[in-house]
Write a protein that holds these residues in place. Structure first.
Motif, PDB file in Angstrom:
ATOM      1  N   ASP B 249       0.803  -1.286  -0.068  1.00  0.00           N
ATOM      2  CA  ASP B 249       0.318  -0.045   0.265  1.00  0.00           C
ATOM      3  C   ASP B 249       1.149   1.231   0.232  1.00  0.00           C
ATOM      4  O   ASP B 249       1.640   1.005   0.665  1.00  0.00           O
ATOM      5  CB  ASP B 249      -1.396   0.126   1.405  1.00  0.00           C
ATOM      6  CG  ASP B 249      -2.026  -1.354   1.421  1.00  0.00           C
ATOM      7  OD1 ASP B 249      -2.520  -1.294   0.165  1.00  0.00           O
ATOM      8  OD2 ASP B 249      -1.912  -2.233   1.915  1.00  0.00           O
ATOM      9  N   HIS B 250       0.401   1.969  -0.979  1.00  0.00           N
ATOM     10  CA  HIS B 250       0.954   4.005  -0.686  1.00  0.00           C
ATOM     11  C   HIS B 250       2.494   3.675  -1.223  1.00  0.00           C
ATOM     12  O   HIS B 250       3.244   4.149  -0.529  1.00  0.00           O
ATOM     13  CB  HIS B 250       0.875   4.347   1.020  1.00  0.00           C
ATOM     14  CG  HIS B 250      -0.677   4.091   1.712  1.00  0.00           C
ATOM     15  ND1 HIS B 250      -0.841   3.715   2.509  1.00  0.00           N
ATOM     16  CD2 HIS B 250      -1.602   4.013   0.554  1.00  0.00           C
ATOM     17  CE1 HIS B 250      -2.348   4.029   3.184  1.00  0.00           C
ATOM     18  NE2 HIS B 250      -2.939   3.641   1.571  1.00  0.00           N
ATOM     19  N   ILE B 252       4.841   1.907  -1.127  1.00  0.00           N
ATOM     20  CA  ILE B 252       5.813   0.693  -0.804  1.00  0.00           C
ATOM     21  C   ILE B 252       6.473  -0.572  -1.277  1.00  0.00           C
ATOM     22  O   ILE B 252       5.306  -1.512  -1.313  1.00  0.00           O
ATOM     23  CB  ILE B 252       4.983   0.117   1.052  1.00  0.00           C
ATOM     24  CG1 ILE B 252       4.948   1.694   1.575  1.00  0.00           C
ATOM     25  CG2 ILE B 252       6.048  -0.672   1.519  1.00  0.00           C
ATOM     26  CD1 ILE B 252       4.543   1.804   3.360  1.00  0.00           C
ATOM     27  N   ARG B 277      12.542  -2.485   2.142  1.00  0.00           N
ATOM     28  CA  ARG B 277      11.132  -2.012   2.261  1.00  0.00           C
ATOM     29  C   ARG B 277      11.473  -0.835   1.728  1.00  0.00           C
ATOM     30  O   ARG B 277      11.823   0.235   2.326  1.00  0.00           O
ATOM     31  CB  ARG B 277      10.619  -2.018   3.723  1.00  0.00           C
ATOM     32  CG  ARG B 277       9.081  -1.086   4.247  1.00  0.00           C
ATOM     33  CD  ARG B 277       8.836  -0.685   5.209  1.00  0.00           C
ATOM     34  NE  ARG B 277       8.712  -2.033   5.673  1.00  0.00           N
ATOM     35  CZ  ARG B 277       7.110  -2.436   6.813  1.00  0.00           C
ATOM     36  NH1 ARG B 277       6.362  -1.453   6.974  1.00  0.00           N
ATOM     37  NH2 ARG B 277       7.238  -3.413   6.846  1.00  0.00           N
ATOM     38  N   TYR B 279      10.097   3.354   0.099  1.00  0.00           N
ATOM     39  CA  TYR B 279       9.137   4.091  -0.047  1.00  0.00           C
ATOM     40  C   TYR B 279       9.202   4.878  -0.976  1.00  0.00           C
ATOM     41  O   TYR B 279      10.336   5.545  -1.057  1.00  0.00           O
ATOM     42  CB  TYR B 279       8.785   4.662   1.061  1.00  0.00           C
ATOM     43  CG  TYR B 279       8.570   4.170   2.547  1.00  0.00           C
ATOM     44  CD1 TYR B 279       7.846   4.247   3.288  1.00  0.00           C
ATOM     45  CD2 TYR B 279       9.670   2.894   3.322  1.00  0.00           C
ATOM     46  CE1 TYR B 279       7.649   3.374   4.070  1.00  0.00           C
ATOM     47  CE2 TYR B 279       9.757   2.858   4.547  1.00  0.00           C
ATOM     48  CZ  TYR B 279       8.498   2.333   5.478  1.00  0.00           C
ATOM     49  OH  TYR B 279       8.676   2.221   6.079  1.00  0.00           O
ATOM     50  N   VAL B 717       1.927  -2.869  29.465  1.00  0.00           N
ATOM     51  CA  VAL B 717       1.309  -2.714  28.468  1.00  0.00           C
ATOM     52  C   VAL B 717       0.187  -1.640  27.736  1.00  0.00           C
ATOM     53  O   VAL B 717      -0.524  -1.175  27.577  1.00  0.00           O
ATOM     54  CB  VAL B 717       1.784  -3.057  27.192  1.00  0.00           C
ATOM     55  CG1 VAL B 717       1.294  -2.410  25.899  1.00  0.00           C
ATOM     56  CG2 VAL B 717       3.660  -2.867  27.530  1.00  0.00           C
ATOM     57  N   PHE B 720      -1.900   0.386  30.326  1.00  0.00           N
ATOM     58  CA  PHE B 720      -1.228   2.170  30.201  1.00  0.00           C
ATOM     59  C   PHE B 720      -2.170   2.721  28.625  1.00  0.00           C
ATOM     60  O   PHE B 720      -2.583   3.783  28.360  1.00  0.00           O
ATOM     61  CB  PHE B 720       0.369   2.230  29.303  1.00  0.00           C
ATOM     62  CG  PHE B 720       1.339   3.261  29.020  1.00  0.00           C
ATOM     63  CD1 PHE B 720       0.735   4.322  30.368  1.00  0.00           C
ATOM     64  CD2 PHE B 720       0.927   3.943  27.602  1.00  0.00           C
ATOM     65  CE1 PHE B 720       1.400   5.107  29.943  1.00  0.00           C
ATOM     66  CE2 PHE B 720       2.215   5.104  27.977  1.00  0.00           C
ATOM     67  CZ  PHE B 720       1.956   5.630  29.094  1.00  0.00           C
ATOM     68  N   ARG B 721      -1.778   1.183  27.502  1.00  0.00           N
ATOM     69  CA  ARG B 721      -2.915   1.635  26.281  1.00  0.00           C
ATOM     70  C   ARG B 721      -4.182   1.900  26.457  1.00  0.00           C
ATOM     71  O   ARG B 721      -4.962   3.366  26.068  1.00  0.00           O
ATOM     72  CB  ARG B 721      -3.373   0.765  25.546  1.00  0.00           C
ATOM     73  CG  ARG B 721      -3.197   0.968  24.415  1.00  0.00           C
ATOM     74  CD  ARG B 721      -3.470  -0.105  23.443  1.00  0.00           C
ATOM     75  NE  ARG B 721      -1.973  -1.329  23.278  1.00  0.00           N
ATOM     76  CZ  ARG B 721      -2.352  -2.188  22.579  1.00  0.00           C
ATOM     77  NH1 ARG B 721      -2.858  -2.843  22.853  1.00  0.00           N
ATOM     78  NH2 ARG B 721      -0.327  -3.143  22.847  1.00  0.00           N
TER      79      ARG B 721
END
Lengths: 95, 793
Positions: B249-250, B252, B277, B279, B717, B720-721
């Protein structure tokens, strides 16, 4: 995918944690008469559209902003990215 | 053994001779050879056995589309299965083994399957192994598993490193043939940030495989000169040995760079492969085209290959598969192979052209309106049978046959986002869809522009269009004049009346199988693929799909575009799992978090457990203790009777500050916090929206507007999220800020009747630990130490 963060600019989606349908913003009023039914919907029911979907992305590996992203689930085209706190205020949430 | 099939010329370095082994036998090749070209040079046509019938097979192509010549390379831990000999660069000491055989390659016991081919047709497994049901697990599956698969693996750890990397560019050019090079030159000279990637180790694509010249220099020389200029430009990154695997996508793209595959052992500090990868703002597909074979009876014998591949072997690697070669073609391109081989001194048995009006030659025989109807030779081609226009059949001795059924644009990446290819009647092939990945343009043969002049021009033209889009000043590049002869072609897919004519050589799918599948009512092309396995395997049907579609079209009375194609998916070519894993292997798979007392605990011989990526000391065995319960019981009793210390640094710690901090905690815990006094700690329970317990811990109030919340280790984690979600999405106007301080504070629990006595030894006398001064759930801050007293750990 690339998400265009309103503060930080374009960021790779790998920095984010996907948090699902942005309907989570609309937490029901616990004092409403039908609060139980509303919370069942809120907790368990999600739409699964083939097309534009308004969803939450958490920039966990970044600035920890929650973003409201409008993404087409069939093309991954992203048409809008906003700070979730702004969207929440727009929907009448405050304190 | 001498290289008896070596011709003159070519782009190999004859001053460098490389020794290598195939199936235990020693051979020699040259620098610049692939494993396949070196084997052909040594007159080795038999390179493998087919998947199902174990038929003898040789090389079909000269590139990554190869279905047959797949081998096991190297020994020991570096052994790798299913590698295409056509893309494997030869290096000194390379060892290769043929696959998919029982016994030797020449006498494969499994070749008996070929005798039972009438039973082993499409759907054989589905129809045969149904009954009795109990047989499946004990009998059928073990046998099938033993027979299935291609190469084998070593079961040893791969000793090489695989890296991951990230690149950014204005324009990614995929493929460095004439169109890719023209595009790179245009965009590179204009100053755009360009990445030019090609799967081959020598850039230039077909320019290296053809004999024609670009004005005063050979195609290969022009390509080398252009690549040299591009390499010198600071804004151009030239990446050979790099396959673009998929369009994501986009803008990449995934790319695999084979950094060290061409070396026996990677250089020190260098990885074997890198998964990039990329971009890109824009991308340009210049992936060229793949030649199509023609199906006829027994068209799979070693020595039968694509005509364009024969030309690559002759012109680039100075190799011919045999010294007496025939051509079977439906187009002008096939004649080029005959002309090139003839010029190189190879005798041409005949060019069999299905067209009555085929161009004739003075140098060799052309059989216009003829068809190759069968072939002979057990382990390699010895002769073909040609049906003549007058109805007679003629036997023609030859050691190799080049097939040319036209060319298919390599459009794979354009349909990675489900774009449907568009049929082009003129070249009888699928061309890129209009709805390909956003930002991806196509040029050259991948777009159906098959002449070199067209390819060069379309590459430059597309690059300029992209520069314009990007707001970069365009650049007029003077391109060399090149051949521009249209390759006339009459679509021809298979010889009428053939049955054991191979469409997909890797999966042993014949014309008969496609007909059977149609007869059994598999109408969708996707079903045809699954039922017959046409187009599966390591080559993903790059040479076979079109033949299957054409036959299906004929059987259903539809056109080929009505039948449609299966969807191409990444990766474009097979990719080692190791490349996807990168450095994330073993202990590097995820971070290891260690508590402040870790080293001490290690010295005491602690047994550790992994919790939330932390290594936490679980118990400390002492001499004579043989069971964990003995150690744990001793530790529990010591704490109950005296004092125990536990490193609880792993607990999550979240600093909550702001005028509305108390209000906020009130909302996220099911018990109240607004009235908690400064200097006090309280136990808190968090619930999910459906009332199920999510986490528990303590919250200590350091000031009116300052709390410290602790969480369980495993949920640090997610809690906190959740708190961030509540703060930003549910109550965005609360004045509250959160910081994770889990790793900023060391945390110890001191418990037992002698806890106070122990603490007194470590604090200054003025620090009062008496019950009056330091009550239950009290909180004290002393220098940079925070103390809480609680009944909860």
């Amino acid at each position: 995918m690339i998400i265009n963060h309103p503060i930080l600019g374009p960021r790779d989606s790998a920095e984010f944690t996907y948090m699902g349908d942005a309907a989570l913003l609309d937490r029901p009023d616990w004092q409403a008469k039908d609060a139980l039914l509303q919370f069942v919907d809120y907790g368990y029911l999600r739409d699964n559209p083939a097309g534009p979907h308004i969803e939450l992305w958490y920039h966990e590996q970044g600035d920890r902003s929650f973003l409201v992203v409008t993404r087409d689930t069939t093309t991954h085209q992203i048409s809008s990215v906003k700070l979730a706190s702004d969207v929440a205020r727009g929907r009448g949430r405050s304190k | 053994m001498s290289q008896i099939n070596r011709l003159g010329g070519g782009q190999i370095d004859r001053t460098k001779t490389l020794d290598f082994k195939f199936d235990g036998k020693s051979y020699q090749g040259h620098d610049g050879d692939t494993l396949a070209s070196a084997l052909l040079a040594n007159n080795v046509r038999l390179m493998g056995r087919s998947f199902k019938y174990h038929r003898p097979r040789g090389v079909l192509t000269a590139g990554s589309e190869e279905p047959n010549a797949i081998m096991e390379l190297r020994d020991g831990a570096r052994q790798e299965p299913n590698t295409r000999a056509t893309t494997a660069e030869l290096f000194g000491g390379l060892t290769a083994k043929s696959q998919n055989k029982m016994g030797s390659l020449r006498f494969d016991f499994m070749a008996i399957n070929d005798r039972f081919s009438n039973f082993l047709t499409a759907g054989f497994y589905y129809k045969t192994f149904m009954w009795p049901a109990a047989f499946w697990e004990k009998v059928y599956e073990p046998i099938i598993r033993k027979a299935a698969g291609l190469g084998s693996i070593s079961f040893e750890d791969d000793p090489d490193d695989y890296d991951r990397g990230f690149l950014h560019c204005d324009l990614l050019i995929i493929g460095a043939g004439p169109s890719g090079l023209a595009a790179a030159l245009t965009a590179g000279r204009a100053g755009a940030q360009v990445i030019l990637a090609d799967e081959d180790y020598t850039m230039g694509g077909r320019l290296n495989s053809e004999r024609f010249s670009l004005v005063d220099q050979s195609g290969a020389d022009w390509a080398a000169k252009t690549v040299a200029e591009l390499t010198s430009l600071p804004n151009v990154r030239v990446m050979a040995r790099t396959t673009i695997l998929g369009a994501f996508d986009h803008g990449i793209y995934g790319a695999l760079e084979r950094v060290s595959d061409h070396l026996a052992v990677p250089e020190v500090g260098k990885p074997r492969q890198i998964l990039w990868r990329i971009y890109s703002k824009r991308s340009l597909l210049c992936a060229g085209a793949t030649e199509r074979p023609i199906a006829f009876e027994n068209n799979d014998r070693p020595g039968i290959m694509l005509a364009g591949a024969m030309r690559s072997y002759a012109n680039r690697w100075a190799v011919t598969a045999a010294h007496n070669v025939a051509i079977f073609t439906n187009n002008d391109d096939g004649h080029k192979t005959a002309a090139d081989l003839h010029a190189a001194g190879v005798s041409i048995a005949a060019v069999v052209d299905i067209r009555q009006d085929a161009p004739l030659s003075e140098e060799y025989e052309v059989i216009a309106g003829g068809q190759v109807v069968n072939s002979n030779g057990r382990l390699g081609l010895t002769s073909i049978e040609v049906s003549l226009p007058d109805g007679n059949t003629r036997a023609l001795p030859c050691g190799a046959l080049g097939m040319s059924g036209g060319w298919n644009p390599n459009i794979h990446l354009t349909s990675h986002h489900r774009g449907h290819p568009v049929w082009n009647e003129k070249i009888a092939a699928f061309c890129p869809p209009d709805n390909g990945p956003a930002g991806l343009s196509v040029a050259g043969a991948a777009l159906g522009n098959f002449t070199t002049a067209e390819a060069l021009a379309s590459g430059a033209c597309q690059a300029n269009a992209i520069l314009k889009d990007l707001g970069i000043k365009q650049n007029k590049v003077v391109l060399p004049l090149a051949e521009d002869a249209p390759a006339n072609m009459t679509p021809f897919w298979y010889v009428k009346g053939c049955s054991r004519a191979w469409l997909d050589q890797q999966n042993d799918v014949t014309v008969k199988d496609v007909k059977l599948s149609h007869q059994e009512n598999f109408i969708s092309v996707e079903h045809l693929k699954r039922y017959t396995t046409l187009g599966m395997g390591t080559d993903q049907g790059k040479t076979s799909n079109m033949g299957g579609l054409a036959i299906m079209a004929e059987l259903t009375g539809k056109t080929i575009p009505e039948v449609g194609t299966t969807i191409f998916r990444p990766p474009y070519t097979p990719t080692a799992i190791g490349a996807f894993a990168g450095r994330d292997r073993g202990t590097d798979f995820r971070p290891t978090r260690k508590t402040p007392s870790h080293t001490w605990a290690e010295e005491q011989g602690a047994v550790f457990v992994e919790v939330g990526m932390w290594l936490r000391a679980q118990w400390f065995p002492q001499a004579g203790e043989t069971h964990w319960r003995q150690s744990v019981d001793r530790e529990v009793l010591a704490t109950r009777n005296s004092v125990g210390i536990c490193d609880v640094t792993t607990l999550g710690k979240i600093d909550v500050q702001g005028a509305d901090a108390a209000t906020f905690l009130n909302k996220i815990y099911c018990n109240g916090f607004a009235k908690l006094l400064v200097g006090k700690t309280r136990y808190g329970l968090m619930l999910r929206e459906d009332g199920i317990a999510m986490d528990d811990g303590t919250a200590a109030r350091l000031a009116e507007d300052h709390f410290v919340v602790t969480t369980t280790t495993a949920n640090a984690v997610s809690v906190f999220r959740h708190m961030e979600f509540a703060r930003q999405c549910l109550w965005p106007d609360l004045d509250v800020q959160l910081i994770s301080t889990t790793e900023a504070w060391a945390q110890y629990a001191v418990a037992g009747p002698n806890a106070r006595k122990l603490l007194k030894k470590v604090v200054d006398p003025e620090f009062d630990l008496s019950n009056d001064a330091f009550s239950i759930y009290g909180l004290r801050q002393y220098h940079c130490v925070r103390w809480t007293k609680s009944a909860f750990v």
